[in-house]
Structures are given as C-alpha cells and as structure tokens.
Design a protein around this motif. Structure first.
Motif, PDB file in Angstrom:
ATOM      1  N   PHE A 162       0.874  -1.167   0.000  1.00 30.72           N
ATOM      2  CA  PHE A 162       0.000   0.000   0.000  1.00 30.72           C
ATOM      3  C   PHE A 162       0.912   1.218   0.000  1.00 30.72           C
ATOM      4  N   CYS A 163       0.402   2.350  -0.512  1.00 26.53           N
ATOM      5  CA  CYS A 163       1.149   3.593  -0.341  1.00 26.53           C
ATOM      6  C   CYS A 163       0.194   4.694   0.096  1.00 26.53           C
ATOM      7  N   ASP A 164       0.760   5.734   0.740  1.00 20.85           N
ATOM      8  CA  ASP A 164      -0.074   6.756   1.367  1.00 20.85           C
ATOM      9  C   ASP A 164       0.789   7.974   1.647  1.00 20.85           C
ATOM     10  N   VAL A 165       0.142   9.022   2.198  1.00 20.92           N
ATOM     11  CA  VAL A 165       0.869  10.191   2.706  1.00 20.92           C
ATOM     12  C   VAL A 165       0.715  10.318   4.215  1.00 20.92           C
ATOM     13  N   ASP A 166      -0.121   9.494   4.812  1.00 23.33           N
ATOM     14  CA  ASP A 166      -0.382   9.540   6.247  1.00 23.33           C
ATOM     15  C   ASP A 166       0.806   8.957   7.013  1.00 23.33           C
ATOM     16  N   LEU A 222       3.976   2.107   2.389  1.00 27.39           N
ATOM     17  CA  LEU A 222       5.069   2.980   1.996  1.00 27.39           C
ATOM     18  C   LEU A 222       4.574   4.396   1.726  1.00 27.39           C
ATOM     19  N   HIS A 223       5.501   5.352   1.767  1.00 25.04           N
ATOM     20  CA  HIS A 223       5.187   6.681   1.231  1.00 25.04           C
ATOM     21  C   HIS A 223       5.044   6.542  -0.276  1.00 25.04           C
ATOM     22  N   TYR A 224       4.157   7.336  -0.869  1.00 23.33           N
ATOM     23  CA  TYR A 224       3.887   7.158  -2.304  1.00 23.33           C
ATOM     24  C   TYR A 224       5.139   7.345  -3.145  1.00 23.33           C
ATOM     25  N   ARG A 225       6.094   8.150  -2.683  1.00 23.03           N
ATOM     26  CA  ARG A 225       7.323   8.349  -3.466  1.00 23.03           C
ATOM     27  C   ARG A 225       8.227   7.120  -3.430  1.00 23.03           C
ATOM     28  N   ASP A 226       8.023   6.259  -2.450  1.00 20.31           N
ATOM     29  CA  ASP A 226       8.865   5.066  -2.325  1.00 20.31           C
ATOM     30  C   ASP A 226       8.212   3.825  -2.923  1.00 20.31           C
ATOM     31  N   ALA A 227       6.994   3.951  -3.427  1.00 15.77           N
ATOM     32  CA  ALA A 227       6.266   2.815  -3.988  1.00 15.77           C
ATOM     33  C   ALA A 227       6.542   2.696  -5.482  1.00 15.77           C
ATOM     34  N   VAL A 250      -4.029  18.794  -4.026  1.00 12.92           N
ATOM     35  CA  VAL A 250      -2.806  18.230  -3.444  1.00 12.92           C
ATOM     36  C   VAL A 250      -2.549  16.831  -3.976  1.00 12.92           C
ATOM     37  N   PHE A 251      -3.564  15.969  -3.921  1.00 11.46           N
ATOM     38  CA  PHE A 251      -3.353  14.610  -4.427  1.00 11.46           C
ATOM     39  C   PHE A 251      -3.000  14.630  -5.907  1.00 11.46           C
ATOM     40  N   GLU A 252      -3.718  15.422  -6.688  1.00 12.03           N
ATOM     41  CA  GLU A 252      -3.466  15.473  -8.131  1.00 12.03           C
ATOM     42  C   GLU A 252      -2.033  15.910  -8.430  1.00 12.03           C
ATOM     43  N   GLU A 253      -1.512  16.869  -7.654  1.00 12.17           N
ATOM     44  CA  GLU A 253      -0.124  17.322  -7.839  1.00 12.17           C
ATOM     45  C   GLU A 253       0.859  16.224  -7.457  1.00 12.17           C
ATOM     46  N   ASN A 254       0.566  15.498  -6.378  1.00  9.84           N
ATOM     47  CA  ASN A 254       1.438  14.383  -5.987  1.00  9.84           C
ATOM     48  C   ASN A 254       1.510  13.345  -7.099  1.00  9.84           C
TER      49      ASN A 254
END
Length: 255
Positions: A185-189, A214-219, A235-239
């Motif tokens: 799974f990935c997330d920002v939380d 994982l953090h989304y950048r590490d997935a 925010v999500f769209e930019e990520n």
C-alpha cells in the motif's frame, strides 16, 4: 405507479441527435455521450465537473471509478448494430444497475467511449431517480469484478494507493490470487507509514499476510488508486502528477 412529473424529465438540446449521429458515423462501435448542464444548478457539483471535463482518453481509463459510466446514460447514443451486438438491458427490476451493466458489457466487447464536447442535455436531479434504489454494495461488487477481469488479472504485481478504509476494502474483496499480487500500500499519512504494514486479520492463512505501507514516493507502479479526485484542493493530483506516470498503463483510478 405515479407518472413522473414533466418538470423532472431531462431535456435535450435541438442539435443533440444531429451532432451525436455525426460522431457515431466515425465511431460505429462506440457509445457516444455529451456534456450536460445540471438542474438545479449546482447539484452534484463534483460529479458534474467529472462528467464534463475528463479527457477523451480518460473516458476509457476511468471506467472503474465510483462515478459509474464515463458518459451518463441520459446522454447515450450508439448505432443500432452496436446495441444489438452488445445485447439488451438487464430488466431485473428495482435495484439492478442496468446502465452500469450494459456499459461494462459494451467496454468488455471492445467498444469505445466518446463524448461530444458540447452541452446537449439538461440533466435534472431529483430524489425519485431510479439510481437511488441501487445499493452501494451492489455497485462496489460489480466494479471490483470488472477491475479484476480487465486490469488486475493481467498484472503480475501492483500497489494500492491508499492504506486507509477504501484501499483496505479493495484488498479484502480481491480474489486470493490477486491479493498475493499486492506488493504494498502507499499513502501520505505518516501514522500509517510509520506503522510499516497492514495485517489482513480476516485471512485464514498462518501467519496472517502483512502488506508493507510505503510513502507514495517510495512505492512502485502500477497502481490502483483508491483516492477520490477533486477532494484535496489539488494536493493529491499534484502528488500524482509529480511521478510522471501514464494513466491506463501505470495506474487506474478506483476511487
């Protein structure tokens, strides 16, 4: 049954049939829709933005979202040959999402989805609409089955973007073989990420499966994204944009 109030009927613009017919001549195996104006104005605002503004490519890639068909049923237009090839509607009665089922059958048989980018219909909102009789769980189960059939069954592994309620629910509803394909799974939380993993407590396996968070950048792609669009002030769209991924190849939305 009480007849519908004429003021609750959708209203099509005079040029609708002409413009959709012209489009159909070049898209004979496609379902043709159009942009709409909501009445009362401002009702289902986020949904209406999605109906009118997703790109032509996203009409095909975003067919798995909770919004349902990427062109809404009151706007549908297609050739008689295509309708007969796909088959008739499921007339199972109240609670059967016949539009979603037919839409899935059309896409599943290789049909395209096209939108005429003009407002050709006044789409009226009212509490008596048949869509309100369809259970959310019915829609959910159909969506999960279609996603697995069309996407996940073809992948060797993937990441679920959202370690929260929706992402975990999707994981639990997958077939056991597809659950094994979920690499993370990935997330920002930070709380979810710091915990390090999600344990599938309902599993009969011993030991119970533990899926990394994982953090989304590490997935790693591909992703099934269980984050609602247009809900985070961009925010999500930019990520997502920062990862330079291709929708329909590296990820699909299942929000």
């Amino acid at each position: 049954m009480t007849p519908p109030n004429p003021g609750e009927d959708d209203v099509m613009m005079p040029q609708r049939i002409h413009l959709q017919y012209e489009t159909c001549l070049f898209n004979s195996t496609s379902l043709i829709g159009c942009q709409v104006r909501r009445d009362p104005e401002g009702s289902t605002e986020r949904y209406t933005r999605w109906i009118n503004n997703i790109s032509q490519d996203q009409l095909s890639t975003q067919v798995y979202t909770s919004h349902g068909p990427t062109v809404i049923m009151p706007t549908w237009f297609c050739s008689r040959d295509w309708f007969q090839r796909v088959g008739t509607f499921d007339e199972g009665g109240k609670g059967v999402p016949e539009d979603l089922l037919w839409f899935y059958q059309s896409v599943g048989q290789g049909g395209g989805v096209v939108r005429v980018d003009q407002c050709l219909l006044v789409y009226r909102y009212h509490q008596q609409a048949a869509t309100h009789s369809v259970l959310e769980e019915t829609i959910w189960n159909l969506r999960v089955a279609f996603l697995q059939e069309r996407v996940i069954n073809q992948w060797e592994s993937f990441t679920i973007w959202n370690a929260g309620k929706q992402g975990r629910k999707l994981y639990r509803c997958l077939s056991s073989s597809n659950q094994k394909k979920v690499r993370a799974f990935c997330d920002v939380d930070e709380n979810k990420i710091n915990k390090g993993f999600y344990t599938y407590e309902e599993s009969k396996e011993r030991p119970k499966p533990q899926i990394p968070v994982l953090h989304y950048r590490d997935a790693s792609p591909p992703y099934i994204i269980c984050v609602k669009l247009d809900m985070t002030g961009g925010v999500f769209e930019e990520n997502l944009k920062s990862l330079h991924l291709e929708e329909g190849v590296d990820y699909y939305h299942f929000n």
